[in-house]
Write a protein that holds these residues in place. Structure first.
Motif, mmCIF file in Angstrom:
data_model
loop_
_atom_site.group_PDB
_atom_site.id
_atom_site.type_symbol
_atom_site.label_atom_id
_atom_site.label_comp_id
_atom_site.label_asym_id
_atom_site.label_seq_id
_atom_site.Cartn_x
_atom_site.Cartn_y
_atom_site.Cartn_z
ATOM 1 N N GLN A 67 -2.573 3.739 13.584
ATOM 2 C CA GLN A 67 -2.391 2.585 14.469
ATOM 3 C C GLN A 67 -0.900 2.304 14.596
ATOM 4 O O GLN A 67 -0.199 2.218 13.586
ATOM 5 C CB GLN A 67 -3.085 1.345 13.896
ATOM 6 C CG GLN A 67 -4.577 1.504 13.692
ATOM 7 C CD GLN A 67 -5.315 1.617 15.003
ATOM 8 O OE1 GLN A 67 -4.988 0.936 15.968
ATOM 9 N NE2 GLN A 67 -6.294 2.499 15.055
ATOM 10 N N THR A 68 -0.418 2.160 15.826
ATOM 11 C CA THR A 68 1.009 1.865 15.989
ATOM 12 C C THR A 68 1.356 0.526 15.351
ATOM 13 O O THR A 68 2.468 0.348 14.846
ATOM 14 C CB THR A 68 1.407 1.863 17.477
ATOM 15 O OG1 THR A 68 0.629 0.897 18.175
ATOM 16 C CG2 THR A 68 1.196 3.227 18.096
ATOM 17 N N SER A 69 0.391 -0.394 15.322
ATOM 18 C CA SER A 69 0.645 -1.713 14.729
ATOM 19 C C SER A 69 0.865 -1.633 13.213
ATOM 20 O O SER A 69 1.376 -2.578 12.616
ATOM 21 C CB SER A 69 -0.485 -2.680 15.062
ATOM 22 O OG SER A 69 -1.716 -2.162 14.601
ATOM 23 N N ASP A 70 0.489 -0.505 12.588
ATOM 24 C CA ASP A 70 0.741 -0.338 11.150
ATOM 25 C C ASP A 70 2.234 -0.385 10.830
ATOM 26 O O ASP A 70 2.619 -0.748 9.723
ATOM 27 C CB ASP A 70 0.194 1.017 10.654
ATOM 28 C CG ASP A 70 -1.324 1.106 10.699
ATOM 29 O OD1 ASP A 70 -1.985 0.050 10.807
ATOM 30 O OD2 ASP A 70 -1.841 2.234 10.643
ATOM 31 N N LEU A 71 3.059 -0.003 11.798
ATOM 32 C CA LEU A 71 4.502 0.032 11.555
ATOM 33 C C LEU A 71 5.158 -1.345 11.601
ATOM 34 O O LEU A 71 6.211 -1.537 10.998
ATOM 35 C CB LEU A 71 5.195 0.922 12.600
ATOM 36 C CG LEU A 71 5.196 2.416 12.357
ATOM 37 C CD1 LEU A 71 5.920 3.130 13.491
ATOM 38 C CD2 LEU A 71 5.850 2.753 11.037
ATOM 39 N N VAL A 72 4.561 -2.292 12.327
ATOM 40 C CA VAL A 72 5.214 -3.599 12.537
ATOM 41 C C VAL A 72 5.590 -4.272 11.217
ATOM 42 O O VAL A 72 6.758 -4.618 11.008
ATOM 43 C CB VAL A 72 4.343 -4.514 13.429
ATOM 44 C CG1 VAL A 72 4.953 -5.902 13.547
ATOM 45 C CG2 VAL A 72 4.169 -3.893 14.806
ATOM 46 N N ARG A 80 4.901 10.137 16.004
ATOM 47 C CA ARG A 80 3.430 10.059 15.917
ATOM 48 C C ARG A 80 2.885 11.084 14.916
ATOM 49 O O ARG A 80 2.009 10.776 14.105
ATOM 50 C CB ARG A 80 2.812 10.288 17.287
ATOM 51 C CG ARG A 80 1.283 10.246 17.240
ATOM 52 C CD ARG A 80 0.739 10.045 18.592
ATOM 53 N NE ARG A 80 0.871 8.632 18.880
ATOM 54 C CZ ARG A 80 0.005 7.922 19.575
ATOM 55 N NH1 ARG A 80 -1.049 8.496 20.079
ATOM 56 N NH2 ARG A 80 0.173 6.646 19.782
ATOM 57 N N GLN A 81 3.430 12.308 14.939
ATOM 58 C CA GLN A 81 2.961 13.346 14.021
ATOM 59 C C GLN A 81 3.271 12.972 12.562
ATOM 60 O O GLN A 81 2.450 13.190 11.671
ATOM 61 C CB GLN A 81 3.606 14.696 14.361
ATOM 62 C CG GLN A 81 3.171 15.265 15.691
ATOM 63 C CD GLN A 81 4.009 14.770 16.867
ATOM 64 O OE1 GLN A 81 4.589 13.696 16.837
ATOM 65 N NE2 GLN A 81 4.057 15.562 17.924
ATOM 66 N N LEU A 82 4.465 12.431 12.334
ATOM 67 C CA LEU A 82 4.831 12.036 10.976
ATOM 68 C C LEU A 82 3.959 10.877 10.487
ATOM 69 O O LEU A 82 3.579 10.829 9.313
ATOM 70 C CB LEU A 82 6.307 11.666 10.904
ATOM 71 C CG LEU A 82 7.274 12.846 11.053
ATOM 72 C CD1 LEU A 82 8.707 12.346 11.175
ATOM 73 C CD2 LEU A 82 7.147 13.802 9.891
ATOM 74 N N MET A 83 3.654 9.944 11.386
ATOM 75 C CA MET A 83 2.763 8.846 11.012
ATOM 76 C C MET A 83 1.383 9.384 10.635
ATOM 77 O O MET A 83 0.809 8.977 9.630
ATOM 78 C CB MET A 83 2.633 7.848 12.168
ATOM 79 C CG MET A 83 3.846 6.982 12.385
ATOM 80 S SD MET A 83 3.670 5.911 13.837
ATOM 81 C CE MET A 83 2.253 4.907 13.363
ATOM 82 N N LEU A 140 7.801 2.825 21.065
ATOM 83 C CA LEU A 140 8.584 3.652 20.154
ATOM 84 C C LEU A 140 7.761 4.849 19.652
ATOM 85 O O LEU A 140 8.270 5.955 19.529
ATOM 86 C CB LEU A 140 9.059 2.810 18.970
ATOM 87 C CG LEU A 140 9.976 3.473 17.954
ATOM 88 C CD1 LEU A 140 11.306 3.845 18.596
ATOM 89 C CD2 LEU A 140 10.204 2.543 16.777
ATOM 90 N N VAL A 141 6.485 4.619 19.416
ATOM 91 C CA VAL A 141 5.616 5.684 18.898
ATOM 92 C C VAL A 141 5.174 6.628 20.012
ATOM 93 O O VAL A 141 5.131 7.839 19.830
ATOM 94 C CB VAL A 141 4.385 5.084 18.183
ATOM 95 C CG1 VAL A 141 3.382 6.165 17.810
ATOM 96 C CG2 VAL A 141 4.818 4.305 16.950
#
Length: 108
Positions: free
Chosen positions: A22-27, A12-15, A45-46
């Motif tokens: 938004q966690t959905s940014d990773l999908v 989360r910190q690296l993101m 995961l986040v």
């Protein structure tokens, strides 16, 4: 000294450092690298330290965030067991072997 090890999960910190909030940014970014996870899986995961993770996912996260596994995972000592000795010194807690007794039904 007996140490119980744990880790801090820094995803989360690296993101946030990459302006990804938004966690959905990773999908879609993971999908571009051949890692297909649902939004719910990425959210977990986040937000939670993973107990298991495929190497493909770890490598994809490192590529996306331009980091190394050492940046994602910070090892830490969670619990240290010490005992006091008669002379006041601290020492490791000894592990005493225990004898196992197997009793079959009908045997005392």
């Amino acid at each position: 000294m007996i140490k119980k090890m744990g880790y801090q999960w820094q995803l989360r910190q690296l993101m946030a450092g990459r302006n990804m909030f938004q966690t959905s940014d990773l999908v879609p970014l993971l999908a571009e690298r051949g890692v297909i996870l649902s939004r719910e899986q990425v959210y977990r995961l986040v937000t939670q330290p993973p107990q298991r993770m495929s190497m493909d996912t770890l490598v994809a996260l490192c590529d996306i965030l331009e980091c190394t596994p050492n940046d994602l995972i910070k090892p830490e000592v969670v619990n240290t067991q010490l005992r006091k000795t008669a002379d006041g010194e601290s020492g490791p807690t000894p592990i005493a072997p225990r004898r196992t007794v197997i009793r079959r039904p009908g045997q005392p």
